[in-house]
Design a protein around this motif. Sequence first.
Motif, PDB file in Angstrom:
ATOM      1  N   MET A   1       0.846  -1.181   0.000  1.00  0.00           N
ATOM      2  CA  MET A   1       0.000   0.000   0.000  1.00  0.00           C
ATOM      3  C   MET A   1       0.887   1.238   0.000  1.00  0.00           C
ATOM      4  SD  MET A   1      -2.420   1.567   3.117  1.00  0.00           S
ATOM      5  CE  MET A   1      -3.047   0.038   3.637  1.00  0.00           C
ATOM      6  N   ASP A   2       0.672   2.113  -0.979  1.00  0.00           N
ATOM      7  CA  ASP A   2       1.348   3.405  -0.959  1.00  0.00           C
ATOM      8  C   ASP A   2       0.700   4.272   0.107  1.00  0.00           C
ATOM      9  OD1 ASP A   2       3.116   2.836  -2.995  1.00  0.00           O
ATOM     10  OD2 ASP A   2       1.809   3.611  -4.562  1.00  0.00           O
ATOM     11  N   ILE A   3       1.527   4.946   0.877  1.00  0.00           N
ATOM     12  CA  ILE A   3       1.037   5.767   1.978  1.00  0.00           C
ATOM     13  C   ILE A   3       1.141   7.235   1.601  1.00  0.00           C
ATOM     14  CG2 ILE A   3       1.415   6.414   4.396  1.00  0.00           C
ATOM     15  CD1 ILE A   3       0.404   3.572   4.101  1.00  0.00           C
ATOM     16  N   GLU A   4       0.011   7.937   1.608  1.00  0.00           N
ATOM     17  CA  GLU A   4      -0.027   9.383   1.360  1.00  0.00           C
ATOM     18  C   GLU A   4      -0.148  10.160   2.670  1.00  0.00           C
ATOM     19  OE1 GLU A   4      -3.353  12.514  -0.075  1.00  0.00           O
ATOM     20  OE2 GLU A   4      -2.957  10.915  -1.519  1.00  0.00           O
ATOM     21  N   ILE A   5      -0.824   9.553   3.650  1.00  0.00           N
ATOM     22  CA  ILE A   5      -1.073  10.210   4.933  1.00  0.00           C
ATOM     23  C   ILE A   5      -0.532   9.334   6.049  1.00  0.00           C
ATOM     24  CG2 ILE A   5      -2.845  11.047   6.536  1.00  0.00           C
ATOM     25  CD1 ILE A   5      -4.637  11.388   4.013  1.00  0.00           C
ATOM     26  N   ILE A   6       0.244   9.941   6.936  1.00  0.00           N
ATOM     27  CA  ILE A   6       0.755   9.255   8.119  1.00  0.00           C
ATOM     28  C   ILE A   6       0.328  10.051   9.334  1.00  0.00           C
ATOM     29  CG2 ILE A   6       2.817   8.541   9.382  1.00  0.00           C
ATOM     30  CD1 ILE A   6       4.218   8.327   6.611  1.00  0.00           C
ATOM     31  N   GLU A   7      -0.374   9.392  10.228  1.00  0.00           N
ATOM     32  CA  GLU A   7      -0.737  10.034  11.494  1.00  0.00           C
ATOM     33  C   GLU A   7       0.307   9.669  12.546  1.00  0.00           C
ATOM     34  OE1 GLU A   7      -4.613   8.781  12.690  1.00  0.00           O
ATOM     35  OE2 GLU A   7      -5.629   9.954  11.145  1.00  0.00           O
ATOM     36  N   LEU A   8       0.823  10.678  13.228  1.00  0.00           N
ATOM     37  CA  LEU A   8       1.652  10.490  14.422  1.00  0.00           C
ATOM     38  C   LEU A   8       0.718  10.745  15.596  1.00  0.00           C
ATOM     39  CD1 LEU A   8       4.118  10.242  16.247  1.00  0.00           C
ATOM     40  CD2 LEU A   8       4.752  12.578  15.581  1.00  0.00           C
ATOM     41  N   ARG A   9       0.392   9.680  16.339  1.00  0.00           N
ATOM     42  CA  ARG A   9      -0.588   9.744  17.417  1.00  0.00           C
ATOM     43  C   ARG A   9       0.120   9.522  18.754  1.00  0.00           C
ATOM     44  NH1 ARG A   9      -5.432   9.861  15.235  1.00  0.00           N
ATOM     45  NH2 ARG A   9      -6.428   9.409  17.217  1.00  0.00           N
ATOM     46  N   GLN A  10      -0.085  10.443  19.695  1.00  0.00           N
ATOM     47  CA  GLN A  10       0.514  10.344  21.024  1.00  0.00           C
ATOM     48  C   GLN A  10      -0.597  10.314  22.061  1.00  0.00           C
ATOM     49  OE1 GLN A  10       3.978  12.932  21.705  1.00  0.00           O
ATOM     50  NE2 GLN A  10       3.596  13.719  19.643  1.00  0.00           N
ATOM     51  N   TYR A  11      -0.646   9.249  22.833  1.00  0.00           N
ATOM     52  CA  TYR A  11      -1.677   9.084  23.850  1.00  0.00           C
ATOM     53  C   TYR A  11      -1.052   9.201  25.233  1.00  0.00           C
ATOM     54  CZ  TYR A  11      -4.715   6.978  20.245  1.00  0.00           C
ATOM     55  OH  TYR A  11      -5.484   6.734  19.122  1.00  0.00           O
ATOM     56  N   THR A  12      -1.672  10.005  26.085  1.00  0.00           N
ATOM     57  CA  THR A  12      -1.308  10.061  27.483  1.00  0.00           C
ATOM     58  C   THR A  12      -2.296   9.180  28.234  1.00  0.00           C
ATOM     59  OG1 THR A  12      -0.502  12.319  27.237  1.00  0.00           O
ATOM     60  CG2 THR A  12      -0.951  11.554  29.487  1.00  0.00           C
ATOM     61  N   LEU A  13      -1.745   8.198  28.955  1.00  0.00           N
ATOM     62  CA  LEU A  13      -2.565   7.206  29.646  1.00  0.00           C
ATOM     63  C   LEU A  13      -2.570   7.452  31.147  1.00  0.00           C
ATOM     64  CD1 LEU A  13      -1.072   4.285  27.604  1.00  0.00           C
ATOM     65  CD2 LEU A  13      -3.423   5.084  27.422  1.00  0.00           C
ATOM     66  N   LYS A  14      -3.588   6.949  31.795  1.00  0.00           N
ATOM     67  CA  LYS A  14      -3.638   7.016  33.250  1.00  0.00           C
ATOM     68  C   LYS A  14      -2.437   6.251  33.812  1.00  0.00           C
ATOM     69  CE  LYS A  14      -8.617   7.516  33.425  1.00  0.00           C
ATOM     70  NZ  LYS A  14      -9.901   6.836  33.604  1.00  0.00           N
ATOM     71  N   PRO A  15      -1.845   6.738  34.892  1.00  0.00           N
ATOM     72  CA  PRO A  15      -0.660   6.080  35.459  1.00  0.00           C
ATOM     73  C   PRO A  15      -0.886   4.583  35.681  1.00  0.00           C
ATOM     74  CG  PRO A  15      -0.997   8.183  36.531  1.00  0.00           C
ATOM     75  CD  PRO A  15      -2.210   7.949  35.650  1.00  0.00           C
ATOM     76  N   GLY A  16       0.089   3.807  35.245  1.00  0.00           N
ATOM     77  CA  GLY A  16       0.074   2.366  35.450  1.00  0.00           C
ATOM     78  C   GLY A  16      -0.758   1.567  34.470  1.00  0.00           C
ATOM     79  N   THR A  17      -1.351   2.198  33.466  1.00  0.00           N
ATOM     80  CA  THR A  17      -2.230   1.466  32.539  1.00  0.00           C
ATOM     81  C   THR A  17      -1.583   1.160  31.190  1.00  0.00           C
ATOM     82  OG1 THR A  17      -3.256   3.477  31.631  1.00  0.00           O
ATOM     83  CG2 THR A  17      -4.301   2.488  33.591  1.00  0.00           C
ATOM     84  N   ARG A  18      -0.383   1.679  30.938  1.00  0.00           N
ATOM     85  CA  ARG A  18       0.180   1.575  29.586  1.00  0.00           C
ATOM     86  C   ARG A  18       0.343   0.131  29.114  1.00  0.00           C
ATOM     87  NH1 ARG A  18       5.786   4.400  27.916  1.00  0.00           N
ATOM     88  NH2 ARG A  18       6.659   2.682  29.112  1.00  0.00           N
ATOM     89  N   ASP A  19       0.886  -0.753  29.935  1.00  0.00           N
ATOM     90  CA  ASP A  19       1.116  -2.128  29.482  1.00  0.00           C
ATOM     91  C   ASP A  19      -0.188  -2.824  29.108  1.00  0.00           C
ATOM     92  OD1 ASP A  19       3.818  -1.731  29.818  1.00  0.00           O
ATOM     93  OD2 ASP A  19       3.942  -2.839  31.715  1.00  0.00           O
ATOM     94  N   GLY A  20      -1.227  -2.653  29.936  1.00  0.00           N
ATOM     95  CA  GLY A  20      -2.521  -3.250  29.625  1.00  0.00           C
ATOM     96  C   GLY A  20      -3.147  -2.639  28.380  1.00  0.00           C
TER      97      GLY A  20
END
Length: 189
Positions: A1-20
């Motif tokens: 697939m040729d990519i024309e649009i790339i989203e850079l997405r940054q999520y801030t999670l509640k403390p201690g929830t990132r692994d889950g």
Amino acid sequence: MDIEIIELRQYTLKPGTRDGFIERFEREFQDTQEAVGIRVIGTFVDLDDPDRFVWFRGFPSLDQRTTSLTAFYTGPAWAAWGKDANADLIDSDDVLMLKPRPGKPGLPVSVFGELAVRVWSASGDAEESSLVAAIDAAGGDVLLTHPGPNNFALPVREERVVVALGGDGLPDEELQRLRLAPTARSALR
């Protein structure tokens, strides 16, 4: 697939929830996004922030972005798991809609265990060209702000930026600097 649009997405999670959150994302959302035409390019932990999940996803066009996002967010995986994912989030609105330069892939083939991402504000063509030249000279890959409209209900930051992936000896006036490590299922590693 040729990519024309790339989203850079940054999520801030509640403390201690990132692994889950990442485990659920990789189990429930990665393949289901791919199935509707969204390319999940890379998923990462932020080495300097234990509550941040960063990922890139790509689309071949603006129209396909709308079609694919609609299919995913109205589909069975989001219906089953979206509420749980949102419960872990403090912020999911830090999103840049980017594009690779013509003739360039825009993302490295491999990150060799860690990916440095730097974001600069570019107020005009001259500043953008200067930053791109510096990134090229430093051996980094470049992404630029996509000019198209955000044609889906999810928020996107409305600013002109230049994003470097990798590269050494770059200018220090960036808006943001990230040190990222790929997750277990990241396609970009």
